[in-house]
Design a protein around this motif. Structure first.
Motif, short mmCIF file in Angstrom:
data_model
loop_
_atom_site.label_atom_id
_atom_site.label_comp_id
_atom_site.label_asym_id
_atom_site.label_seq_id
_atom_site.Cartn_x
_atom_site.Cartn_y
_atom_site.Cartn_z
N SER A 114 0.84 -1.21 0.00
CA SER A 114 0.00 0.00 0.00
C SER A 114 0.87 1.25 0.00
CB SER A 114 -0.91 -0.01 1.23
OG SER A 114 -1.68 1.17 1.25
N ARG A 115 0.57 2.18 -0.92
CA ARG A 115 1.33 3.44 -1.02
C ARG A 115 0.48 4.67 -0.75
NH1 ARG A 115 4.63 0.80 -0.11
NH2 ARG A 115 6.34 -0.07 -1.32
N SER A 116 -0.82 4.60 -1.04
CA SER A 116 -1.69 5.75 -0.78
C SER A 116 -3.09 5.23 -0.48
CB SER A 116 -1.71 6.72 -1.96
OG SER A 116 -2.27 6.14 -3.11
N GLU A 117 -3.90 6.08 0.17
CA GLU A 117 -5.26 5.63 0.47
C GLU A 117 -6.22 6.77 0.68
OE1 GLU A 117 -3.91 3.55 4.36
OE2 GLU A 117 -6.04 3.92 4.63
N ILE A 118 -7.50 6.42 0.60
CA ILE A 118 -8.59 7.35 0.93
C ILE A 118 -9.55 6.62 1.86
CG2 ILE A 118 -9.90 6.70 -1.17
CD1 ILE A 118 -11.01 9.57 -1.23
N VAL A 119 -9.98 7.30 2.90
CA VAL A 119 -10.97 6.74 3.83
C VAL A 119 -12.09 7.76 4.01
CG1 VAL A 119 -11.40 5.77 6.11
CG2 VAL A 119 -9.17 5.43 5.03
N LEU A 120 -13.33 7.29 3.84
CA LEU A 120 -14.49 8.18 3.95
C LEU A 120 -15.43 7.70 5.05
CD1 LEU A 120 -14.05 7.35 0.63
CD2 LEU A 120 -15.38 9.46 0.47
N PRO A 121 -16.02 8.63 5.81
CA PRO A 121 -17.03 8.23 6.79
C PRO A 121 -18.32 7.85 6.07
CG PRO A 121 -16.77 10.62 6.78
CD PRO A 121 -15.77 10.08 5.79
N VAL A 122 -19.02 6.85 6.61
CA VAL A 122 -20.31 6.41 6.05
C VAL A 122 -21.37 6.60 7.12
CG1 VAL A 122 -21.58 4.49 5.04
CG2 VAL A 122 -19.12 4.69 4.63
N LYS A 123 -22.43 7.35 6.78
CA LYS A 123 -23.48 7.64 7.77
C LYS A 123 -24.82 7.05 7.33
CE LYS A 123 -21.09 11.68 9.41
NZ LYS A 123 -21.11 13.08 9.76
N ASP A 124 -25.67 6.79 8.32
CA ASP A 124 -27.00 6.29 8.00
C ASP A 124 -27.95 7.48 7.80
OD1 ASP A 124 -27.73 7.23 10.49
OD2 ASP A 124 -27.93 5.25 11.41
N ARG A 125 -29.24 7.20 7.65
CA ARG A 125 -30.17 8.29 7.32
C ARG A 125 -30.36 9.28 8.47
NH1 ARG A 125 -35.10 7.80 5.09
NH2 ARG A 125 -34.73 5.81 4.11
N ARG A 126 -29.99 8.86 9.69
CA ARG A 126 -30.07 9.79 10.83
C ARG A 126 -28.80 10.62 10.98
NH1 ARG A 126 -30.38 5.78 15.31
NH2 ARG A 126 -29.22 4.61 13.74
N GLY A 127 -27.82 10.37 10.09
CA GLY A 127 -26.56 11.10 10.18
C GLY A 127 -25.59 10.49 11.17
N VAL A 128 -25.87 9.26 11.61
CA VAL A 128 -25.00 8.58 12.57
C VAL A 128 -23.91 7.81 11.81
CG1 VAL A 128 -24.90 6.79 14.35
CG2 VAL A 128 -26.85 8.37 14.26
N LEU A 151 -16.98 8.65 -4.63
CA LEU A 151 -17.25 7.65 -3.60
C LEU A 151 -18.35 8.12 -2.65
CD1 LEU A 151 -13.60 6.46 -2.91
CD2 LEU A 151 -15.42 5.18 -4.08
N LEU A 152 -18.38 9.42 -2.35
CA LEU A 152 -19.45 9.94 -1.48
C LEU A 152 -20.82 9.69 -2.11
CD1 LEU A 152 -18.12 13.33 -0.02
CD2 LEU A 152 -18.71 11.22 1.25
N GLN A 153 -20.88 9.86 -3.41
CA GLN A 153 -22.15 9.63 -4.10
C GLN A 153 -22.58 8.16 -3.97
OE1 GLN A 153 -22.07 11.23 -8.00
NE2 GLN A 153 -24.17 10.64 -8.48
N ILE A 154 -21.65 7.26 -4.19
CA ILE A 154 -21.95 5.82 -4.08
C ILE A 154 -22.35 5.48 -2.64
CG2 ILE A 154 -20.90 3.52 -4.17
CD1 ILE A 154 -19.26 4.60 -6.60
N LEU A 155 -21.60 6.01 -1.68
CA LEU A 155 -21.85 5.69 -0.27
C LEU A 155 -23.14 6.32 0.25
CD1 LEU A 155 -18.15 6.06 0.94
CD2 LEU A 155 -19.45 3.91 0.70
N GLY A 156 -23.70 7.25 -0.52
CA GLY A 156 -24.99 7.82 -0.17
C GLY A 156 -26.08 6.78 -0.05
N TRP A 157 -25.86 5.60 -0.64
CA TRP A 157 -26.84 4.50 -0.51
C TRP A 157 -27.17 4.25 0.97
CZ3 TRP A 157 -27.47 -0.08 1.97
CH2 TRP A 157 -28.54 -0.89 1.54
N PHE A 158 -26.14 4.32 1.83
CA PHE A 158 -26.34 3.96 3.24
C PHE A 158 -27.17 5.00 3.98
CE2 PHE A 158 -22.77 1.64 1.65
CZ PHE A 158 -23.00 0.38 2.15
N ALA A 159 -27.26 6.20 3.46
CA ALA A 159 -28.09 7.24 4.08
C ALA A 159 -29.49 7.27 3.46
CB ALA A 159 -27.43 8.60 3.92
N SER A 160 -29.69 6.51 2.40
CA SER A 160 -30.96 6.60 1.69
C SER A 160 -31.90 5.45 2.03
CB SER A 160 -30.72 6.61 0.18
OG SER A 160 -30.20 5.35 -0.22
N ARG A 161 -31.42 4.47 2.74
CA ARG A 161 -32.26 3.29 3.00
C ARG A 161 -33.06 3.43 4.29
NH1 ARG A 161 -29.88 0.21 6.78
NH2 ARG A 161 -31.21 -1.53 6.37
#
Ligand code: SME
Length: 161
Positions: A114-128, A151-161
């Motif tokens: 591993s040489r580089s990385e990105i990590v994004l927070p994933v929240k549910d529909r309550r913002g948790v 990636l934020l757009q894709i991870l939006g799935w978890f806030a939309s369910r």
């Protein structure tokens, strides 16, 4: 058609992510299971760009991440908030992009390539905060704001369910 795993390496990032997001939505149409979604997102993102490691660390207790669905070599099983890149993203609830992991104090090395990385927070529909999404590359400086947006757009799935 929606069961195909796409290879999007030939496209510019914004077009690749737009296509990938549409594909993820199509595959997950009618799905209401976060583990199924985490597995699907990990697989499709990983293979679209041929990343080194792609997957989720879930919040399983206050201040503790545990590995979830992923693609790649063995990931470390638990990461406390505040440790490494994943723990930093979780503690501060923000995207962390590391251009050169050797220059990141406290980086947790699960795969020496591993040489580089990105990590994004994933929240549910309550913002948790429910998990973080971690993508690692063998290339230095593989990730930028276009990856964060896509990636934020894709991870939006978890806030939309
Ligand atoms: N690189 C991460 C650890 C997890 S693995 O790379 C799978 C970090 O420092 O948070």
């Amino acid at each position: 058609m929606s069961e195909i795993t796409l290879d999007l390496r030939g496209l510019d990032k914004s077009r690749a992510y737009a296509e990938l997001d549409g594909h993820v939505r199509a595959v997950l149409d009618g799905v209401d299971d976060p583990i199924t979604a985490m597995s699907t997102v990990s697989s499709l993102v990983h293979h679209a760009f041929a990343h080194l490691w792609t997957g989720f660390y879930r919040v399983v207790a206050p201040g503790l991440l545990r590995v979830g669905p992923y693609q790649g070599t063995l990931g470390c099983l638990e990461i406390p908030f505040g440790k490494g890149v994943c723990g930093t993203a979780a503690a501060e609830e923000r995207t962390v992009i590391v251009a050169d992991v050797s220059a990141f104090p406290g980086h947790i090395s699960c795969d020496g390539r591993s040489r580089s990385e990105i990590v994004l927070p994933v929240k549910d529909r309550r913002g948790v905060l429910v998990s973080v999404f971690d993508v690692d590359s063998e290339r230095v400086a593989a990730f930028d704001a276009a990856d964060e947006r896509g990636l934020l757009q894709i991870l939006g799935w978890f806030a939309s369910r």
